[in-house]
Motif scaffolding. Structure first.
Motif, PDB file in Angstrom:
ATOM      1  N   PRO A 596       0.806  -1.230   0.000  1.00  0.00           N
ATOM      2  CA  PRO A 596       0.000   0.000   0.000  1.00  0.00           C
ATOM      3  C   PRO A 596       0.836   1.275   0.000  1.00  0.00           C
ATOM      4  N   ASP A 597       1.947   1.283   0.754  1.00  0.00           N
ATOM      5  CA  ASP A 597       2.737   2.504   0.867  1.00  0.00           C
ATOM      6  C   ASP A 597       3.584   2.774  -0.365  1.00  0.00           C
ATOM      7  N   GLU A 598       3.665   1.803  -1.271  1.00  0.00           N
ATOM      8  CA  GLU A 598       4.329   2.056  -2.551  1.00  0.00           C
ATOM      9  C   GLU A 598       3.319   2.524  -3.586  1.00  0.00           C
ATOM     10  N   ARG A 599       2.129   1.965  -3.541  1.00  0.00           N
ATOM     11  CA  ARG A 599       1.086   2.376  -4.480  1.00  0.00           C
ATOM     12  C   ARG A 599       0.588   3.782  -4.171  1.00  0.00           C
ATOM     13  N   ASN A 600       0.551   4.142  -2.891  1.00  0.00           N
ATOM     14  CA  ASN A 600       0.127   5.484  -2.475  1.00  0.00           C
ATOM     15  C   ASN A 600       1.066   5.943  -1.370  1.00  0.00           C
ATOM     16  N   SER A 601       2.158   6.558  -1.765  1.00  0.00           N
ATOM     17  CA  SER A 601       3.222   6.904  -0.824  1.00  0.00           C
ATOM     18  C   SER A 601       2.748   7.919   0.209  1.00  0.00           C
ATOM     19  N   PRO A 602       3.021   7.684   1.510  1.00  0.00           N
ATOM     20  CA  PRO A 602       2.628   8.642   2.553  1.00  0.00           C
ATOM     21  C   PRO A 602       3.296  10.003   2.339  1.00  0.00           C
ATOM     22  N   LEU A 603       2.663  11.038   2.862  1.00  0.00           N
ATOM     23  CA  LEU A 603       3.148  12.403   2.652  1.00  0.00           C
ATOM     24  C   LEU A 603       4.558  12.594   3.183  1.00  0.00           C
ATOM     25  N   VAL A 605       6.913  10.461   3.480  1.00  0.00           N
ATOM     26  CA  VAL A 605       7.860   9.760   2.603  1.00  0.00           C
ATOM     27  C   VAL A 605       8.096  10.576   1.337  1.00  0.00           C
ATOM     28  N   LYS A 606       7.035  11.157   0.775  1.00  0.00           N
ATOM     29  CA  LYS A 606       7.190  12.011  -0.408  1.00  0.00           C
ATOM     30  C   LYS A 606       8.076  13.217  -0.098  1.00  0.00           C
ATOM     31  N   GLU A 607       7.843  13.827   1.058  1.00  0.00           N
ATOM     32  CA  GLU A 607       8.645  15.001   1.436  1.00  0.00           C
ATOM     33  C   GLU A 607      10.112  14.623   1.592  1.00  0.00           C
ATOM     34  N   PHE A 608      10.370  13.470   2.199  1.00  0.00           N
ATOM     35  CA  PHE A 608      11.750  13.009   2.352  1.00  0.00           C
ATOM     36  C   PHE A 608      12.410  12.792   0.996  1.00  0.00           C
ATOM     37  N   GLU A 609      11.716  12.138   0.072  1.00  0.00           N
ATOM     38  CA  GLU A 609      12.307  11.850  -1.232  1.00  0.00           C
ATOM     39  C   GLU A 609      12.551  13.124  -2.034  1.00  0.00           C
TER      40      GLU A 609
END
Length: 715
Positions: A596-603, A605-609
């Motif tokens: 699930p966290d790859e299909r819809n990445s948590p916020l 995680v997106k900010e970190f990337e």
């Protein structure tokens, strides 16, 4: 004490005592524990004990009937004992998973108490020769989230134990811009320890004794940890609402898996992990365990009860405690503080090892630490659950020895049956004793064993399948089922390789070899065929011997042993496939093993990337610079130079230090920085970075290089 202000200073020291505990020390309980849902915890523990004992008894009885064809020989008795030990282990895991399936269905009926805490919570990030860019990106993502949602409630501390000169210089250059800047609503501090005594446990203990008195709680993260502000806030609120709690452990989700092996672990963690974790929560109660990171700890409780003892003797079993987390949880509980595992908290993340070889390297250190815990098994005052945690940690590696022994004894029985003629008239009698092998009973027992092993995975699949919202997060019922089958098959291939590797590790430790302290791999784990063959040559040879022996004895035995021999025979290509971004991306393009966290990445995680991508572009000069260029930047950047000096305000050692003396001689007798760096060894470079007088004397090279330009400007 550092008197500089602003960017250069650590907070004012607030010391607290942390006495070293004894292994056998029945401490007075500082708090009377009030355990929530005490009755349910007792029922859960009785369920696990009854299910484990019942299944083990049944398995032992059935195996006895299988072996009792005439009279049981000594080697058959040995096989029976080994079978019972291994069957008990898988029965224990099955009973916890079954409890987790039941507990997860009713866990929503209970809600943890929360209240706003007073004061600031420290977030500790221990670092040991890690990639500073990734750590800075994680800290910036979490800090920005906290500034927005919880200003003034948290402070970060980067606790460096880095002991490589080049890594130390790069670390300080990359961390420096974010340290204790104007964002005082969530400051970031940095401290590098010069004496790496007791490794990570000593690193944290050093911070607690120096700064711990001014904070109520600390949240400990690993270098690859990431937590949302909501999760961090919930941890502090739950701790504030339960004054008898000493520690709350979260269930971290694995994220950012980009290799085959890390994606495999990531899917298993997100699909099967919650069921097993729910079972642990149910029977642990307020005597749970600690995994060393992604957890909140009450500092006063930690200081008064978690000063780790020094074990008698030399490594690998003596000296400081390597796997400190299990023991710290046990010591907290011994002192009367509750230790809880809250699996309902969302927003706690970490990353998985990238390849099979990296797992084997990590297991070497973990195995030594867990086997070292034998000294605590009979320690006075420990809670029953704490002893079970320690025992299961030890058996997590000893189980490989028992599985290996079971395989060897099983093959010995096959050899005996093939070459030794049975005695039909062993006792004086008119009638022969015909050996009758109960094939149906043996097959039923094998099927039961496989069912117990696979049940936790089936529970996870079933739980996600019946939850429509969760099922859609996995891509729907078809993809969920396909991914589960792929995970089961590939894990079954890797299992015998890991089993044999852990067996060799245990043997290595029993020989008295110390693992040392190696940093964990954070890259893509890609290895060449030559490196992979070197790591798995003995696995392949062992698999070849087993397969050839089984085929010689009986074609049926060959096919029955394929689940073990196939993975060993192909351990080299399987391990090569496990690491590497290219191979992992190929799996991702196929849409397989996506959680699930790859299909819809948590916020978060997106900010970190996003921050990591930006930092990688900004830090390109650092990545391309050599050590000489980095050291020059220390000398030419006045702000960085002053900040580094501010870190060297500790009292200098007066004892004889060969590396410092040699470094001082090299600085005095070399005419330029290039020749100096060429003549310095690693320890002498570290001596310059840690000794204030030596670092000050490096300024002469700055003046030497500036002299030509000064003369030119004067003319």
């Amino acid at each position: 004490m550092n008197k500089l202000t602003g960017r250069y200073a650590l907070p004012k020291e607030a010391k607290i005592g942390m006495p070293r505990q004894q292994v056998n020390d029945r401490s007075q309980r500082s708090k009377r524990q009030v355990q929530s849902f005490f009755i349910s915890t007792i029922v859960a523990r009785l369920f696990v004990i009854a299910a484990t004992c019942g299944l083990t008894t049944y398995g032992a009885k059935e195996m006895y009937e299988v072996l009792n064809t005439n009279q049981i020989t000594s080697i058959q008795w040995l096989f029976l004992v080994l079978f019972c030990i291994n069957f008990c282990w898988i029965s224990f895991a099955f009973s916890q998973a079954t409890l987790g399936l039941l507990y997860k269905a009713i866990a929503s009926l209970w809600k943890r108490r929360e209240q706003d805490p007073e004061g600031i919570t420290a977030i500790l990030v221990p670092v040991y020769n890690e990639d500073p860019l990734c750590i800075r990106a994680r800290i910036e993502a979490m800090r920005d989230d906290l500034v927005k949602n919880a200003p003034g409630k948290f402070a970060f501390f980067i606790l460096s134990d880095t002991n490589r000169a080049h890594a130390c210089i790069k670390e300080k250059q990359i961390f420096h811009p974010v340290l204790n800047d104007k964002k005082a609503k969530c400051p970031v501090y940095y401290r590098r320890r010069f004496n790496n005594a007791e490794r990570k446990a000593g690193n944290i203990a050093d911070w607690v004794t120096r700064f711990g008195a001014q904070y109520d709680c600390m949240i400990i993260l690993d270098a690859d940890s990431l937590m949302s502000s909501q999760c961090l806030l919930s941890l502090t609120r739950r701790m504030a609402a339960e004054p008898t709690l000493g520690l709350i452990q979260t269930l971290p989700k694995l994220i950012r898996g980009d290799t085959l092996y890390s994606r495999l672990q990531q899917f298993a963690n997100q699909c099967f992990g919650p069921i097993y974790a729910a079972g642990l929560t149910a029977w642990h109660g307020n005597a749970s365990n600690f995994w060393g990171h992604n957890a909140i700890i009450r500092i006063r409780a930690f200081a008064e009860s978690c000063g780790l003892p020094l074990l008698p003797g030399k490594a690998p079993f003596g000296g400081h405690v390597m796997s400190h987390d299990f023991i710290e949880a046990a010591l907290l509980r011994r002192a009367g503080w509750g230790v809880r595992f809250d699996t309902d908290l969302q927003g706690s993340y970490e990353e998985a090892p990238p390849s099979l070889i990296d797992v084997m390297v990590r297991d070497r250190r973990w195995c030594q630490g867990n086997l070292q815990h034998k000294a605590f098994l009979t320690a006075k005052g420990l809670h029953f659950a704490s002893r079970i945690h320690i025992l299961t940690g030890i058996f997590a590696y000893l189980s490989a020895v028992f599985w290996f022994a079971l395989i060897i004894v099983g093959f010995a029985l096959a050899v005996q049956a093939h070459f030794v003629r049975p005695e039909y008239f062993s006792n004086p009698s008119l009638f022969p004793n015909w050996p009758v092998f109960d094939f149906e009973r043996a097959r039923a027992l094998f099927m039961l064993s496989m069912a117990l092993v696979l049940a936790p995975k089936i529970y996870g699949w079933l739980s996600a399948l019946l939850n429509i919202r969760q099922c859609l997060k996995f891509g729907g019922p078809i993809m969920l089922t396909l991914d589960t089958l792929v995970e089961i098959i590939i894990s079954a291939l890797y299992a015998p390789v890991l089993m044999f590797a852990q067996f060799l590790v245990v043997v290595d430790i029993l020989k008295g070899r110390d693992s040392g302290w190696k940093p964990q791999s954070r890259d893509d784990g890609a290895s060449t065929w030559k490196e992979t063959a070197r790591a798995h040559g003995h696995h392949t040879l062992f698999g070849l011997l087993l397969a050839a022996g089984a085929f010689y004895l009986s074609p049926q035995l060959f096919f029955w042993s394929l689940p073990i021999t196939f993975g060993l025979l192909f351990s080299i290509p399987l391990s090569w496939l496990s690491g590497g971004l290219g191979r992992g991306n190929y799996v991702a393009k196929m849409g397989v093993l996506k959680g699930p966290d790859e299909r819809n990445s948590p916020l978060i995680v997106k900010e970190f990337e996003q921050k990591l991508h930006s930092l990688i572009q900004q830090a390109q000069p650092f990545n391309e610079a050599n050590e000489e260029q980095m050291l020059k930047s220390y000398l030419y950047d006045s702000e960085l130079y002053d900040w580094h000096l501010a870190q060297l305000t500790e009292q200098e050692e007066s004892d004889f230090n060969r590396n410092e003396i040699c470094a001082a001689w090299q600085i005095e007798n070399n005419s330029d920085l290039d020749s100096l760096l060429k003549n310095l060894n690693e320890q002498e470079r570290l001596a310059i970075l840690r000794k204030r007088s030596l670092f000050l004397s490096m300024k002469k090279f700055f003046y030497m290089e500036q002299q030509p330009s000064l003369q030119a400007s004067a003319s």
